[in-house]
Design a protein around this motif. Structure first.
Motif: not given
Lengths: 334, 377
Positions: A3-6, A8, A71, A74-75, A78, A81-82, A84, A163
């Motif tokens: 549920l990340s802002p980007a 959404l 976006l 770019y998103n 980012q 990192t979440q 593996v 994950d």
């Protein structure tokens, strides 16, 4: 779905875009059925007025699409990192089957939007709006594309499970992989660079011919489209290697990272802009025999081809500079 | 090209003067607009800085932590496990850690007691986190008295305070000597709280973790990357949650903007009518209105973003901190490092300027197609 802002924001944007384009498509149907410039009826007056609204809406949608394309990449970068095994956008786009299609659809929508806006611009310069029907028929084709983009992006986001073990660019663009990406990587740097510069030369020659002689508008568009694909392949198979100074790192997204001086922003925007302009030229050339448009298309064509050549020049210049400044030796013994 | 720019400049000029002529009407919109940007930007900036802080702190954390589990619960680690793990290939360093929690009834707060590996305090002395020192009103040289696990009073002399820069993690920290720790908690001599492994090559960490899981089935290896990922997901989730909650406010704002744009006064209608009568086209009116919206949006966006920036980085996000940071009795006094991130600005744009524009397009078009004779009559 994380549920990340980007995410959404992207979902909100693509749903709104698809919604607006559907409204525009509904209007396009009315235009196709009832448009008659010679009629003075109330309906025709209403249609004429509504074209302003729809053109503004569509321009906004395509502008927003450009921003959401940036976006999106770019998103993805980012989000890496979440997951593996994901080290950059490539890993995230690989997280499920919908990542790459979503990106391709966004790119397709960008080109469709840019060419539509060019067509609209040309049409507005003729007193009798001769392209109204083709223009809105085209919109009917673009609307499903936007809808598909919204749906597939949604599929992609909702299928993202942090994950999950995904393969990063090391695995996707590695020697053992299969598929388009691996084919691109498998290209010899010498071949891909030769293709890059040959296509650049062809684009330049045909572009100049079109600008000064008025020949070969459609050929220019075709060459530019081909050049675009070759350029992307060359970035993956050799230019990226020069930037990273590493003979096996092929990722096209890591170029956008600060660690590599953000050079990706010097490469991709000129390439995309130039290709969009060239495609626009190819499209408007179709109507160069329409009497009220002949002059407009000739002048617009010359202007656009100049701009397209400028952006292509910027792209090839930056790519050459990246290769020259690199310490990596791929060709010859250095 | 120059003619085009000049044309846009004149249109912008006109829109600005038209905005200035009716400041009251636009002020309310500007205020609400800025407030919406401010709320969203504060949330984004603050959570993002929490994420960065967590990443910065964890950058120096060990690659692997091994905990023992008994019946699914975290248990003390036998010291002889350390020798077995230290021999795994790829492990460059392995050591046991001693740490635990202590509830201090005097201030109704939990402390974290930890034995540092480097420069532990001499027996009888402790170093305190700023939060503990603040709550108990203690300074260097004072004595801190706590009741040990056996019920005996324990007195520690405060040798130093921890630096304020690390307060987010060190606020409730109490650093002490290993001997003191074991005596205070009546901790068995052949046990550690958990074990820590250093693995130099990042691509070997997973393999080492797999080997541990095989060799010592009653333990659980925790990877630093996993912790980082969890923090990332957690903060991202909290951010998203707040934005969903703010969705109502956003919707209200969109309706407000639509209403404002739709409710043109008779005077404004007349103005557009006159413009069209003197030769403006529908497209020109649209462009003029577009510049008006752009000026409003830019002002509100900048004002809201700057306010949020000040709120988060100078006032430590006083409004949201309790929700976004988590909760603890000893609130750390956390001053995030200022930064601006392109992704965030773009996200913010899609949450504010984009809906505003979409909401106002139709009313603006309605105004632009007005017939001059209709409104001037």
């Amino acid at each position: 779905m994380p549920l990340s802002p980007a995410l959404l924001a992207l979902t909100l944007a693509s749903l709104t875009q698809a919604g607006l384009l559907l409204v525009a498509a509904g209007f396009a149907l009315r235009i196709l059925r009832h448009w008659d410039l010679n009629s003075g009826s109330e309906r025709q007056l209403d249609l004429e007025r509504r074209t302003y609204l729809v053109a503004t809406l569509v321009a906004w949608v395509f502008g927003a699409n450009l921003l959401s394309l940036l976006l999106f990449v770019y998103n993805a970068e980012q989000l890496s990192t979440q997951f593996v095994g994901a080290m950059c956008a490539t890993g995230v786009l690989n997280a499920n089957a919908w990542g790459w299609p979503a990106l391709y659809l966004k790119m397709a929508l960008f080109f469709a939007g840019a060419t539509w806006l060019l067509l609209n611009r040309v049409d507005n310069q003729a007193p009798d709006y001769p392209l109204v029907r083709p223009k809105y028929a085209l919109l009917l084709l673009i609307a499903p594309l936007a809808l598909a983009e919204a749906l597939i992006q949604w599929q992609f986001f909702s299928g993202l499970k942090p994950d999950l073990i995904t393969s990063c660019c090391g695995a996707l663009f590695g020697p053992d992989a299969q598929g388009v990406a691996a084919e691109l990587v498998g290209l010899e740097p010498a071949t891909s660079l030769a293709a890059l510069y040959l296509s650049g030369l062809a684009i330049l020659v045909v572009g100049l011919l079109y600008r000064y002689r008025g020949w070969g508008g459609r050929l220019f568009a075709l060459l530019a489209a081909l050049g675009f694909v070759i350029a992307l392949a060359a970035i993956v198979s050799s230019v990226a290697l020069y930037v990273y100074e590493h003979p096996h790192h092929h990722c096209p997204f890591c170029l956008l990272k600060t660690g590599h001086d953000l050079v990706g922003y010097l490469l991709y925007p000129p390439l995309f802009t130039a290709t969009a302009l060239a495609l626009g030229i190819g499209l408007i050339r179709i109507w160069h025999r329409v009497p009220s448009l002949a002059g407009v298309i000739a002048t617009e064509g010359r202007r656009l081809v100049g701009l397209a050549l400028m952006f292509f020049g910027l792209f090839y210049g930056v790519a050459t500079w990246l290769i020259l400044r690199s310490n990596l030796v791929l060709l010859g013994s250095g | 090209m120059r003619a085009l720019l000049r044309r846009q400049r004149y249109l912008l000029d006109y829109s600005l003067s038209s905005l200035a002529r009716r400041p009251g009407k636009h002020l309310a919109l500007l205020l609400v607009y800025s407030l919406v940007v401010f709320l969203l930007a504060s949330t984004l900036l603050f959570t993002q800085s929490l994420r960065r802080e967590a990443a910065l702190i964890l950058a120096d954390a060990p690659e692997l932590i091994v905990q023992r589990l008994v019946a699914g619960r975290h248990d003390l680690m036998p010291a002889d496990y350390l020798d077995r793990l230290g021999q795994l290939r790829g492990v460059s360093d392995a050591y046991g850690r001693l740490w635990g929690y202590f509830y201090d009834p005097a201030v109704k707060a939990n402390y974290t007691l930890l034995v540092p590996r480097q420069e532990p305090p001499v027996p009888g002395e402790v170093r305190l986190g700023a939060g503990v020192a603040r709550t108990r009103g203690l300074g260097v040289g004072d004595y801190l008295s706590l009741r040990s696990a056996r019920g005996e009073p324990f007195s520690f002399r405060i040798a130093g305070l921890l630096e304020a820069e690390t307060e987010l993690v060190s606020s409730d920290l109490l650093l002490l000597n290993a001997e003191d720790f074991r005596r205070f908690f009546a901790f068995p001599a052949d046990r550690f709280t958990d074990l820590v492994l250093r693995v130099r090559n990042p691509s070997e960490v997973r393999k080492v973790a797999e080997k541990i899981a095989l060799a010592l089935p009653d333990t659980r290896p925790i990877l630093r990357d996993e912790i980082l990922r969890t923090y990332d997901a957690l903060f991202g989730w909290r951010q998203g949650l707040i934005i969903v909650l703010l969705g109502g406010a956003l919707l209200a704002f969109v309706i407000f903007a639509f209403d404002r744009a739709a409710g043109l006064s008779a005077e404004e209608r007349r103005e557009i009518g006159i413009l069209k009568a003197i030769g403006w086209e529908t497209g020109d009116v649209l462009r003029m209105k577009f510049w008006e919206g752009a000026a409003l949006s830019l002002t509100a966006f900048l004002a809201g973003y700057l306010l949020a920036y000040a709120h988060v980085f100078f006032f430590a996000a006083a409004l949201f901190a309790p929700v976004l940071k988590g909760w603890a009795v000893l609130y750390p006094d956390f001053r995030p490092l200022p930064f601006v991130d392109g992704l965030q600005v773009a996200t913010l744009f899609f949450f504010t300027v984009f809906p505003y524009t979409v909401a106002t397009i139709v009313p603006i078009w309605r105004a632009a197609i007005t017939d001059p004779d209709q409104v001037m009559r």
